[in-house]
Structures are given as C-alpha cells and as structure tokens.
Design a protein around this motif. Structure first.
Motif, PDB file in Angstrom:
ATOM      1  N   LYS A 215     -98.245  21.723 -44.655  1.00  0.00           N
ATOM      2  CA  LYS A 215     -97.458  23.108 -45.746  1.00  0.00           C
ATOM      3  C   LYS A 215     -97.986  23.449 -47.106  1.00  0.00           C
ATOM      4  CE  LYS A 215     -93.710  23.227 -42.568  1.00  0.00           C
ATOM      5  NZ  LYS A 215     -91.996  23.463 -42.180  1.00  0.00           N
ATOM      6  N   GLU A 216     -98.636  24.589 -47.473  1.00  0.00           N
ATOM      7  CA  GLU A 216     -99.032  25.087 -48.247  1.00  0.00           C
ATOM      8  C   GLU A 216     -98.031  24.559 -50.126  1.00  0.00           C
ATOM      9  OE1 GLU A 216    -101.259  29.120 -50.514  1.00  0.00           O
ATOM     10  OE2 GLU A 216    -101.926  28.096 -48.822  1.00  0.00           O
ATOM     11  N   THR A 217     -98.435  23.927 -51.136  1.00  0.00           N
ATOM     12  CA  THR A 217     -97.672  23.393 -51.610  1.00  0.00           C
ATOM     13  C   THR A 217     -97.309  23.999 -52.416  1.00  0.00           C
ATOM     14  OG1 THR A 217     -98.299  21.326 -51.954  1.00  0.00           O
ATOM     15  CG2 THR A 217     -96.181  21.144 -50.857  1.00  0.00           C
ATOM     16  N   ILE A 218     -98.980  24.155 -53.320  1.00  0.00           N
ATOM     17  CA  ILE A 218     -99.774  25.205 -54.016  1.00  0.00           C
ATOM     18  C   ILE A 218     -99.502  26.822 -54.287  1.00  0.00           C
ATOM     19  CG2 ILE A 218    -101.248  25.331 -56.134  1.00  0.00           C
ATOM     20  CD1 ILE A 218    -102.431  22.326 -54.948  1.00  0.00           C
ATOM     21  N   SER A 219     -99.654  27.663 -55.060  1.00  0.00           N
ATOM     22  CA  SER A 219     -99.626  29.395 -54.766  1.00  0.00           C
ATOM     23  C   SER A 219    -100.614  29.360 -54.955  1.00  0.00           C
ATOM     24  CB  SER A 219     -98.401  29.590 -55.988  1.00  0.00           C
ATOM     25  OG  SER A 219     -98.456  29.477 -57.481  1.00  0.00           O
ATOM     26  N   VAL A 220    -101.422  30.184 -54.375  1.00  0.00           N
ATOM     27  CA  VAL A 220    -102.311  31.297 -54.103  1.00  0.00           C
ATOM     28  C   VAL A 220    -102.504  32.272 -55.256  1.00  0.00           C
ATOM     29  CG1 VAL A 220    -104.154  31.512 -52.991  1.00  0.00           C
ATOM     30  CG2 VAL A 220    -102.938  29.340 -52.158  1.00  0.00           C
ATOM     31  N   SER A 221    -103.581  31.807 -55.958  1.00  0.00           N
ATOM     32  CA  SER A 221    -103.434  33.120 -57.118  1.00  0.00           C
ATOM     33  C   SER A 221    -104.434  33.817 -57.496  1.00  0.00           C
ATOM     34  CB  SER A 221    -102.815  33.053 -58.475  1.00  0.00           C
ATOM     35  OG  SER A 221    -104.298  32.168 -59.088  1.00  0.00           O
ATOM     36  N   ASN A 222    -105.574  33.140 -56.951  1.00  0.00           N
ATOM     37  CA  ASN A 222    -107.213  34.095 -56.677  1.00  0.00           C
ATOM     38  C   ASN A 222    -107.078  34.843 -55.606  1.00  0.00           C
ATOM     39  OD1 ASN A 222    -109.870  33.636 -55.761  1.00  0.00           O
ATOM     40  ND2 ASN A 222    -110.063  32.611 -57.731  1.00  0.00           N
ATOM     41  N   LEU A 223    -107.692  35.507 -56.197  1.00  0.00           N
ATOM     42  CA  LEU A 223    -108.032  37.289 -54.776  1.00  0.00           C
ATOM     43  C   LEU A 223    -109.011  36.678 -54.165  1.00  0.00           C
ATOM     44  CD1 LEU A 223    -107.969  40.531 -57.190  1.00  0.00           C
ATOM     45  CD2 LEU A 223    -106.228  39.435 -55.487  1.00  0.00           C
ATOM     46  N   GLN A 224    -109.752  35.213 -54.374  1.00  0.00           N
ATOM     47  CA  GLN A 224    -110.525  35.409 -52.913  1.00  0.00           C
ATOM     48  C   GLN A 224    -109.759  34.108 -52.357  1.00  0.00           C
ATOM     49  OE1 GLN A 224    -114.349  33.381 -54.674  1.00  0.00           O
ATOM     50  NE2 GLN A 224    -115.114  33.303 -52.416  1.00  0.00           N
ATOM     51  N   HIS A 225    -109.392  33.645 -52.440  1.00  0.00           N
ATOM     52  CA  HIS A 225    -108.361  32.302 -52.514  1.00  0.00           C
ATOM     53  C   HIS A 225    -107.092  32.949 -51.641  1.00  0.00           C
ATOM     54  CE1 HIS A 225    -109.619  29.247 -54.605  1.00  0.00           C
ATOM     55  NE2 HIS A 225    -110.754  29.586 -54.249  1.00  0.00           N
ATOM     56  N   ILE A 226    -106.913  34.042 -51.566  1.00  0.00           N
ATOM     57  CA  ILE A 226    -105.563  34.845 -50.919  1.00  0.00           C
ATOM     58  C   ILE A 226    -106.478  35.465 -49.781  1.00  0.00           C
ATOM     59  CG2 ILE A 226    -104.341  36.245 -50.904  1.00  0.00           C
ATOM     60  CD1 ILE A 226    -103.831  35.830 -53.691  1.00  0.00           C
ATOM     61  N   ALA A 227    -107.541  35.639 -49.598  1.00  0.00           N
ATOM     62  CA  ALA A 227    -107.948  36.501 -48.532  1.00  0.00           C
ATOM     63  C   ALA A 227    -108.536  35.022 -47.441  1.00  0.00           C
ATOM     64  CB  ALA A 227    -109.124  37.829 -49.010  1.00  0.00           C
ATOM     65  N   LEU A 228    -109.182  33.656 -48.031  1.00  0.00           N
ATOM     66  CA  LEU A 228    -109.332  32.947 -47.397  1.00  0.00           C
ATOM     67  C   LEU A 228    -108.280  32.665 -46.556  1.00  0.00           C
ATOM     68  CD1 LEU A 228    -112.002  30.680 -49.388  1.00  0.00           C
ATOM     69  CD2 LEU A 228    -112.505  32.201 -47.168  1.00  0.00           C
ATOM     70  N   LYS A 229    -107.140  31.919 -47.052  1.00  0.00           N
ATOM     71  CA  LYS A 229    -105.768  31.915 -46.827  1.00  0.00           C
ATOM     72  C   LYS A 229    -105.216  32.172 -45.192  1.00  0.00           C
ATOM     73  CE  LYS A 229    -100.881  31.025 -47.865  1.00  0.00           C
ATOM     74  NZ  LYS A 229     -99.688  31.379 -48.223  1.00  0.00           N
ATOM     75  N   GLU A 230    -105.427  33.713 -45.187  1.00  0.00           N
ATOM     76  CA  GLU A 230    -105.485  34.363 -43.947  1.00  0.00           C
ATOM     77  C   GLU A 230    -106.342  33.455 -42.774  1.00  0.00           C
ATOM     78  OE1 GLU A 230    -105.545  38.236 -44.060  1.00  0.00           O
ATOM     79  OE2 GLU A 230    -103.779  38.247 -45.534  1.00  0.00           O
ATOM     80  N   LYS A 231    -107.329  33.392 -43.198  1.00  0.00           N
ATOM     81  CA  LYS A 231    -108.435  32.974 -42.532  1.00  0.00           C
ATOM     82  C   LYS A 231    -108.232  31.501 -41.682  1.00  0.00           C
ATOM     83  CE  LYS A 231    -111.659  35.978 -43.083  1.00  0.00           C
ATOM     84  NZ  LYS A 231    -113.171  36.393 -44.278  1.00  0.00           N
ATOM     85  N   ILE A 232    -107.854  30.517 -43.100  1.00  0.00           N
ATOM     86  CA  ILE A 232    -108.313  28.662 -42.828  1.00  0.00           C
ATOM     87  C   ILE A 232    -106.586  28.637 -42.452  1.00  0.00           C
ATOM     88  CG2 ILE A 232    -108.120  27.019 -44.217  1.00  0.00           C
ATOM     89  CD1 ILE A 232    -110.108  28.506 -45.914  1.00  0.00           C
ATOM     90  N   THR A 233    -105.350  28.975 -42.924  1.00  0.00           N
ATOM     91  CA  THR A 233    -103.693  28.376 -42.402  1.00  0.00           C
ATOM     92  C   THR A 233    -103.613  28.430 -41.251  1.00  0.00           C
ATOM     93  OG1 THR A 233    -103.172  29.780 -44.434  1.00  0.00           O
ATOM     94  CG2 THR A 233    -101.755  28.837 -42.417  1.00  0.00           C
TER      95      THR A 233
END
Length: 353
Positions: A215-233
């Motif tokens: 479970k992700e504990t670090i908040s994602v602020s980078n826009l590119q990483h936010i987009a990646l998060k949806e694919k990777i989670t």
C-alpha cells in the motif's frame, strides 16, 4: 465426482425440449441417477474411514444391487398399469435411498464424526472432514425429504411430475453444493493434497516482505507519476513477484553491469514502472536491493565452502561487485561483519557442531 456427473447429465437432458417428449427415456435416466447416488455416497463415506485402501470385493454389492433393481423395475414394475408402476417405483427408490442413508449415518457416526486426535494437524483434518460430511449427508437427507414431499403432494403419477414448482428445488440444492465445493477447494483435493498446494503456492509469494510496501505510503505529487499510478497500482504485487523471481532464481543480478534498464528489458516492463515500484513501494532503492541479493548470494557461497579454495576477491567477482572494496563495504554494512570475520565465525560454528 461421478455423482456430480450423473446429476449434471440428468439436468442437461431435462433442459432439452426435444428430449422431454421421450418421457420414458428420461425416466430411465432418473432411475439410474436415483439408484446410483446413494451407494456411491455410502462408498465415499466408507472411503473416508480407510483412505489408503482400495475398494474390496465386498463393496461390489453396492454396484450389483442397483443394477439388479434397475433391471427389476424396468422389466417387472413396468408390467403394471402406469400409475401403479410409478407408485411402486417411487416406494422402492424411497426405501432403497433410506436404507443407504441409515447405513451412511451409522458409519459416519461411528468412524468420522467422533474421530479425535492429540496431533494438531490430524485433528484439523478430522474437523474439516466432519464439516464436509455434515454438508454432504445433510444434502442427501434433503433429497430424501423431497421424495417424501413428492409422495404427499401428488396422488396420481406423483413419481413423474416435472413442473416448475418442484424441479427447481433439486436444482437449487445441487447448485448450492457445487458452490460450496468451489468455495472450499480442499473438498475436491482432500486435506493433505490441498495443504501441499498451499505450500507450493507460498513458494510464489513475496519473500522480502520487510522490504516491500504494497500500500502506497508516500503521496504522489509528480503529474507523470500520478498518471503512472493508475496503470501500476493493480499490478504492484505481480511486479514485485517478478522482480524477486529474477533475484532469487536467476543469475541476472550477479552481472557487474546489471542496471534497472536490464531488469526492465528482462521483465518486459517499462523502466518507468520499475522505477515507480522502488520509489513508492519499496523501503530501499534498486541499488540497495541489488546489494542485498548479491550479499545473500555471497553468504550462501561462504557457507558452502567457497572460501576454502577461493579468495575473497574472487567471491566479490562471483557475486557481481566491481571491486573487493565495494564488496567489503556492502557486506559489512548489511551483515555487520567483514567477509573474513563471517567466514571465520561460520567455520568455528561448524567445528563446534
């Protein structure tokens, strides 16, 4: 499984409109099903008492008697008027199944439901078998109750009344039993085999669970990483399992030039996805993870006598480090001892043993 098969075939043919016209054939199918289910269930319960033995010659009677009854009903009972023949058939089947229900109850009561063991694993097995036989025996009792209901509900031709008011009851019972088996696979596999499958499955579970954070504990602020998060989670656990597989079961990590891009190429996963996993779902960096894998390999080689005939420099090279100093620093930082100290301690312990 034979019981399930005959039941499924029966409902298959009941569902065929053209087959319903040939009502006599459907009666034969029903007769076969109702004559075979109880003896097979009884033999199954009996097998639970002595699971490691084959069927003996005395068990042949449970196959012979249904065949004799099948022939008897078809050749003699059918010679009566249709209504009387159907009633006689109904009574014979009811008594036949009732006798086997009593026999099954007696064997379960004496040998299965009261079985206890001081050994925890065996007792767990006994509890599981008890629960399953409660369900299965209860299911067959419900089938017999349905027979009685038929007997009371219909005056004429009560043996063969396929109406939507009745047939769905049996179908529902079988569906519930099927679902119960699927929900509890140990009923199909048997307790011992199921436990082996669990052990086999655990081999493919995450090994370094102290390193990974599902479970992700670090908040994602980078826009590119936010987009990646949806694919990777949704794929996080799968990615981690693949990363560990290459670490533990292949020599890939022991190549001196091994980098995260090589890992990405080998797994056929985008480098950005691997980087995301180590940034947000690992407590250490990729380089530190690589060091841990290499040091773990070094420990295994030391314990297997590698340093008896080789130098520490060759051990560093074998585990993928570019130099002795890099290997020494990583080894001491992770283990708390230098490679030579660890070797001497391991040697002393071996001599004591």
């Amino acid at each position: 499984m034979v019981i399930f098969l005959t039941s499924s075939i029966r409902f298959l043919f009941i569902g065929l409109d053209d087959f319903l016209i040939a009502i006599n054939y459907l009666r034969q199918l029903d007769l076969f099903h109702f004559l075979s289910t109880s003896p097979l269930a009884f033999l199954y319960f009996k097998k639970l008492v002595r699971p490691n033995t084959n069927l003996d010659k005395n068990d042949a009677v449970h196959f012979v008697v249904p065949v004799i009854l099948f022939v008897f009903i078809n050749h003699y009972v059918n010679s009566y008027t249709e209504v009387l023949g159907l009633k006689i058939r109904m009574v014979v089947l009811f008594l036949f199944n009732l006798i086997y229900a009593v026999k099954s109850y007696l064997i379960l009561c004496k040998w299965v439901w009261n079985r206890k063991s001081a050994v925890l694993v065996i007792d767990q097995k006994n509890v599981l078998v008890k629960k399953w036989t409660y369900i299965l025996f209860g299911f067959f009792i419900l089938i017999i109750i349905r027979f009685i209901f038929y007997f009371v509900a219909y005056n004429v031709g009560f043996w063969y009344q396929y109406s939507d008011n009745i047939l769905w009851i049996t179908a529902l019972l079988w569906i519930l039993l099927y679902l119960r088996v699927l929900y509890s696979p140990e009923f199909l596999y048997g307790y011992d085999l199921f436990q082996n499958k669990i052990k086999e499955y655990k081999k493919h579970k995450i090994v370094f669970d102290n390193i990974w954070v599902l479970k992700e504990t670090i908040s994602v602020s980078n826009l590119q990483h936010i987009a990646l998060k949806e694919k990777i989670t949704p794929e996080i656990e799968n990615y981690i399992l693949q990363i560990e597989h290459l670490a533990l079961d292949t020599p890939l990590y022991f190549s001196e030039s091994f980098k995260i891009q090589d890992l990405s190429n080998k797994l056929n996963i985008p480098k950005s996805h691997i980087t995301f996993v180590f940034k947000y779902h690992a407590k250490i960096s990729f380089n530190d993870f690589k060091k841990i894998i290499r040091i773990q390999k070094g420990i295994a080689l030391i314990e297997n006598g590698f340093l008896k005939v080789n130098t520490i420099e060759s051990l560093a090279e074998e585990t993928g480090f570019s130099s002795y100093s890099a290997f020494f620093k990583s080894f001491k930082g992770i283990i708390g001892f230098s490679p030579k100290e660890y070797y001497n301690n391991n040697k002393s312990l071996s001599e004591v043993d």
